[in-house]
Scaffold this motif. Structure first.
Motif, PDB file in Angstrom:
ATOM      1  N   MET A 190     -58.582 182.078 108.829  1.00  0.00           N
ATOM      2  CA  MET A 190     -58.802 181.652 107.465  1.00  0.00           C
ATOM      3  C   MET A 190     -57.691 180.662 107.084  1.00  0.00           C
ATOM      4  SD  MET A 190     -59.055 183.923 103.946  1.00  0.00           S
ATOM      5  CE  MET A 190     -60.126 185.078 104.730  1.00  0.00           C
ATOM      6  N   THR A 191     -58.080 179.593 106.410  1.00  0.00           N
ATOM      7  CA  THR A 191     -57.098 178.580 106.031  1.00  0.00           C
ATOM      8  C   THR A 191     -56.278 179.046 104.822  1.00  0.00           C
ATOM      9  OG1 THR A 191     -58.517 177.436 104.465  1.00  0.00           O
ATOM     10  CG2 THR A 191     -58.703 176.768 106.787  1.00  0.00           C
ATOM     11  N   ASP A 192     -55.172 178.369 104.605  1.00  0.00           N
ATOM     12  CA  ASP A 192     -54.337 178.678 103.436  1.00  0.00           C
ATOM     13  C   ASP A 192     -55.127 178.486 102.145  1.00  0.00           C
ATOM     14  OD1 ASP A 192     -52.191 179.273 105.063  1.00  0.00           O
ATOM     15  OD2 ASP A 192     -51.168 177.354 104.729  1.00  0.00           O
ATOM     16  N   LYS A 193     -55.930 177.443 102.093  1.00  0.00           N
ATOM     17  CA  LYS A 193     -56.736 177.170 100.896  1.00  0.00           C
ATOM     18  C   LYS A 193     -57.711 178.319 100.642  1.00  0.00           C
ATOM     19  CE  LYS A 193     -60.117 174.078 100.872  1.00  0.00           C
ATOM     20  NZ  LYS A 193     -60.836 172.787 100.866  1.00  0.00           N
ATOM     21  N   GLU A 194     -58.383 178.771 101.682  1.00  0.00           N
ATOM     22  CA  GLU A 194     -59.340 179.874 101.540  1.00  0.00           C
ATOM     23  C   GLU A 194     -58.640 181.152 101.092  1.00  0.00           C
ATOM     24  OE1 GLU A 194     -62.706 178.668 104.853  1.00  0.00           O
ATOM     25  OE2 GLU A 194     -60.860 179.640 105.502  1.00  0.00           O
ATOM     26  N   GLN A 195     -57.482 181.432 101.664  1.00  0.00           N
ATOM     27  CA  GLN A 195     -56.719 182.616 101.263  1.00  0.00           C
ATOM     28  C   GLN A 195     -56.290 182.531  99.802  1.00  0.00           C
ATOM     29  OE1 GLN A 195     -53.561 182.796 104.176  1.00  0.00           O
ATOM     30  NE2 GLN A 195     -54.732 184.162 105.512  1.00  0.00           N
ATOM     31  N   GLU A 196     -55.843 181.362  99.401  1.00  0.00           N
ATOM     32  CA  GLU A 196     -55.407 181.173  98.014  1.00  0.00           C
ATOM     33  C   GLU A 196     -56.573 181.356  97.038  1.00  0.00           C
ATOM     34  OE1 GLU A 196     -52.823 177.980  95.371  1.00  0.00           O
ATOM     35  OE2 GLU A 196     -53.494 177.420  97.370  1.00  0.00           O
ATOM     36  N   LEU A 197     -57.731 180.804  97.370  1.00  0.00           N
ATOM     37  CA  LEU A 197     -58.907 180.948  96.510  1.00  0.00           C
ATOM     38  C   LEU A 197     -59.370 182.401  96.425  1.00  0.00           C
ATOM     39  CD1 LEU A 197     -60.848 177.753  97.599  1.00  0.00           C
ATOM     40  CD2 LEU A 197     -59.949 178.235  95.304  1.00  0.00           C
ATOM     41  N   GLN A 198     -59.396 183.092  97.563  1.00  0.00           N
ATOM     42  CA  GLN A 198     -59.805 184.492  97.566  1.00  0.00           C
ATOM     43  C   GLN A 198     -58.822 185.349  96.773  1.00  0.00           C
ATOM     44  OE1 GLN A 198     -60.707 185.845 101.512  1.00  0.00           O
ATOM     45  NE2 GLN A 198     -62.454 184.455 101.707  1.00  0.00           N
TER      46      GLN A 198
END
Length: 123
Positions: free
Chosen positions: A1-9
């Protein structure tokens, strides 16, 4: 999982997305009402949802302040989804009744409703 995806989740979890049963959109003007009238209603809506513990649980409700719902008269205009119940004249004094009757008791306030467009499972 990308940093962006983790941040959004993480952001979604923080505000409880996934646990809401309803979403209230309130127009705060300036076309359907004055911004002062719309913002006063918004502040009462936030308070009522918090005071009635509607941030989680079986009646959990998300809220969003919007600048236009394209019904530019007799506001503030409000819509509740997935019910699809459209309200007019949702001033600060009406919000407590709306929260109690519609969001807690599950009965729309018929005299303030001007349209219905329920969403259903079309997937």
């Amino acid at each position: 999982m990308t940093d962006k995806e983790q941040e959004l989740q993480s952001a979604a979890r923080k505000v409880g997305i996934g646990g809401y049963t309803r979403h209230v959109f309130l127009c705060t003007g300036p076309s359907c009402c004055t911004p002062e009238t719309g913002l006063a209603a918004w502040e009462v809506l936030k308070k009522e949802l918090k005071d009635n513990n509607l941030g989680s649980g079986p009646n959990a409700c998300y809220r969003t302040k919007v600048g236009c719902l394209r019904i530019c008269c007799h506001g503030p205009t409000m819509v509740v989804y997935p019910d699809g119940t459209w309200y007019h004249g949702m001033t600060a004094d009406r919000i407590p009744t709306f929260v109690r009757q519609h969001l807690i008791e599950g009965r729309p306030v018929a005299e303030w409703v001007f349209a219905n467009n329920p969403l259903n499972d079309r997937a």
